[in-house]
Design a protein around this motif. Structure first.
Motif, PDB file in Angstrom:
ATOM      1  N   SER A   1      48.033  40.203  42.632  1.00  0.00           N
ATOM      2  CA  SER A   1      48.557  41.395  41.956  1.00  0.00           C
ATOM      3  C   SER A   1      48.011  42.676  42.585  1.00  0.00           C
ATOM      4  N   PRO A   2      48.669  43.801  42.351  1.00  0.00           N
ATOM      5  CA  PRO A   2      48.125  45.079  42.830  1.00  0.00           C
ATOM      6  C   PRO A   2      46.719  45.347  42.287  1.00  0.00           C
ATOM      7  N   ALA A   3      46.453  44.968  41.051  1.00  0.00           N
ATOM      8  CA  ALA A   3      45.111  45.167  40.483  1.00  0.00           C
ATOM      9  C   ALA A   3      44.081  44.326  41.232  1.00  0.00           C
ATOM     10  N   ASP A   4      44.447  43.105  41.625  1.00  0.00           N
ATOM     11  CA  ASP A   4      43.553  42.255  42.415  1.00  0.00           C
ATOM     12  C   ASP A   4      43.282  42.897  43.775  1.00  0.00           C
ATOM     13  N   ALA A   5      44.324  43.426  44.390  1.00  0.00           N
ATOM     14  CA  ALA A   5      44.170  44.086  45.697  1.00  0.00           C
ATOM     15  C   ALA A   5      43.266  45.304  45.568  1.00  0.00           C
TER      16      ALA A   5
END
Length: 169
Positions: A42-46
């Protein structure tokens, strides 16, 4: 943190400006599936992953660089020295966007990273932690002179430890 250049790449510090390209790279399950560090897609993980590398640079003085293709100026991935808390030694690692696999960029960046660890950081030993079955990363490790050392437990999983010692020290 220094900027390095290889034949085809510029290795420069990762910044927040790299987020969109970085997030696109980590959105690919095949890319993330090859990493020994557990990262989501996810973008949050990135965001957390990118912040981790930037924070590592602040704490240690070195970290993975953004890999930028000289010919196009495109972000192709990240690579560099790495030794977060609990890591089994000073390591070099790499992660490339899938569209740049098979071009030799990982080997080029890993070789420059290894040289930096030995020359600038004064390392006597440099390692790489690789998931079993990740034959492309094993090939990169072997091309830069690493040899299989042993299997270890890292973050709850069995991983291969590859590495080499500087023979003159």
């Amino acid at each position: 943190m220094v900027v390095l250049e290889t034949e085809r790449l510029v290795l420069r510090p990762l910044t927040g400006e790299d987020f969109d390209d970085y997030a696109a790279m980590l959105a690919d399950p095949q890319v993330v599936g090859g990493l020994a560090e557990s990262v989501g897609t996810s973008p949050a993980d990135a965001w957390r992953s990118l912040a981790l590398f930037i924070g590592h640079r602040e704490m240690r003085g070195y970290s993975h660089w953004a890999l930028v293709e000289k010919a196009t100026g495109r972000f192709v991935g990240r690579a560099g020295p790495w030794q977060p808390h609990g890591f089994p030694g000073l390591g070099v690692g790499w992660c490339l966007a899938r569209e740049h696999w098979g071009k030799g960029y990982a080997t080029e960046a890993a070789r420059a990273s290894l040289d930096y660890c030995l020359r600038e950081l004064g390392a006597e030993e440099v390692i790489s932690v690789i998931l079993p079955g990740n034959s492309p990363s094993i090939a990169v490790a072997e091309r830069i002179g690493h040899r299989y050392l042993r299997d270890i437990q890292y973050r709850g999983q069995t991983v291969h430890l590859y590495g080499q010692r500087l023979s003159s020290k």
